[in-house]
Motif scaffolding. Structure first.
Motif, short mmCIF file in Angstrom:
data_model
loop_
_atom_site.label_atom_id
_atom_site.label_comp_id
_atom_site.label_asym_id
_atom_site.label_seq_id
_atom_site.Cartn_x
_atom_site.Cartn_y
_atom_site.Cartn_z
N ALA A 114 0.82 -1.20 0.00
CA ALA A 114 0.00 0.00 0.00
C ALA A 114 0.86 1.26 0.00
CB ALA A 114 -0.93 0.00 1.21
N ALA A 115 1.94 1.25 0.78
CA ALA A 115 2.82 2.43 0.81
C ALA A 115 3.46 2.66 -0.55
CB ALA A 115 3.90 2.25 1.88
N HIS A 116 3.88 1.59 -1.19
CA HIS A 116 4.49 1.71 -2.52
C HIS A 116 3.49 2.29 -3.52
CE1 HIS A 116 6.47 0.32 -6.27
NE2 HIS A 116 7.58 0.48 -5.56
N ALA A 117 2.23 1.81 -3.47
CA ALA A 117 1.20 2.31 -4.38
C ALA A 117 0.80 3.73 -4.04
CB ALA A 117 -0.02 1.39 -4.34
N ALA A 118 0.70 4.03 -2.73
CA ALA A 118 0.28 5.37 -2.31
C ALA A 118 1.33 6.41 -2.71
CB ALA A 118 0.04 5.40 -0.81
N ARG A 119 2.60 6.06 -2.59
CA ARG A 119 3.65 6.99 -3.00
C ARG A 119 3.57 7.26 -4.50
NH1 ARG A 119 9.92 5.35 -2.58
NH2 ARG A 119 9.16 3.94 -4.20
N ALA A 120 3.29 6.22 -5.28
CA ALA A 120 3.16 6.39 -6.72
C ALA A 120 2.00 7.31 -7.07
CB ALA A 120 2.97 5.03 -7.40
#
Length: 231
Positions: free
Chosen positions: A195-201
């Motif tokens: 989720a953090a990886h997707a949210a940063r994107a």
């Protein structure tokens, strides 16, 4: 048949936290952290059924994000979990077992107790249910940034499994790759990292306020308080 099911979009993906009527309820097992509850439930058209499930106070987990040399790193911890029979990678996490404590404050407490960190910025990243059919532990995962160390004189004294905690900073991109490569098995860690990886994107546009509504947790708290007991 499913190919002809209705179609829709994001606005249609809304969960309904309305409980079916509980006709009888008992607790055949009560443990230190969780209880087993047995309900007779009226499913209407589906008939009356008996369902056993784990009652759990809920939990929080923390994706602690810190830039080192311009690269976002996430703090993973390795800890022994006897039920799983292994040392697994996790996020700082803990139970919602303090009466009246808001979830984000519980997350801040766990971050300080487990890895000696405090955060100046808190956001809700994502939520999950461990297993909605039998172990519906509600978990809220926070994103913690603007980190600093807990002063030495205020650091938490750890015991038992907490003594095995080994903190480890990993670039978020590497943690994302490790999750996809099955090198991380803990569900909160998997979901938090992905989720953090997707949210940063997405430029962090998906983040919510640290005290945002949490319907899944509220529904279980209400159910635990109002479930009738046989006389």
């Amino acid at each position: 048949m499913s190919l002809s099911a209705p179609r829709g979009g994001r606005a249609d993906v809304v969960e309904d936290w309305t409980s079916a009527p509980v006709l009888e309820s008992e607790v055949p097992f009560s443990g230190r952290i969780f209880d087993v509850r047995r309900d007779r439930v009226d499913l209407g058209e589906g008939g009356v059924v008996v369902r056993d499930y784990i009652e759990h106070p809920g939990a929080v987990a923390v994706v602690a994000l810190q830039p080192f040399d311009g690269v976002d790193h996430v703090l993973l911890i390795r800890q022994y979990r006897h039920a799983a029979r292994g040392h697994v990678w996790e996020l700082p996490a803990g139970l919602l077992d303090v009466t009246g404590e808001p979830p984000w404050q519980a997350a801040a407490r766990e971050l300080a107790e487990e890895v000696d960190l405090v955060a100046g910025q808190w956001d809700v990243l994502i939520e999950e249910l461990a297993s909605a059919g039998a172990f519906p532990e509600p978990v809220r995962i926070f994103l913690a940034r603007d980190l600093s160390d807990v002063p030495g004189e205020h650091q938490h004294e750890r015991h038992a499994e907490e003594l095995t905690i080994r903190p480890f900073w990993v670039p978020l991109d590497d943690a994302h790759e490790a999750a996809l490569a099955a090198q991380i098995s803990n569900s909160a860690a998997l979901i938090g990292v992905l989720a953090a990886h997707a949210a940063r994107a997405a430029g962090w546009a998906t983040l919510r306020a640290k005290d945002a509504a949490w319907p899944a947790w509220e529904a279980q708290r209400a159910g635990g308080e109002t479930a009738p007991h046989p006389t």
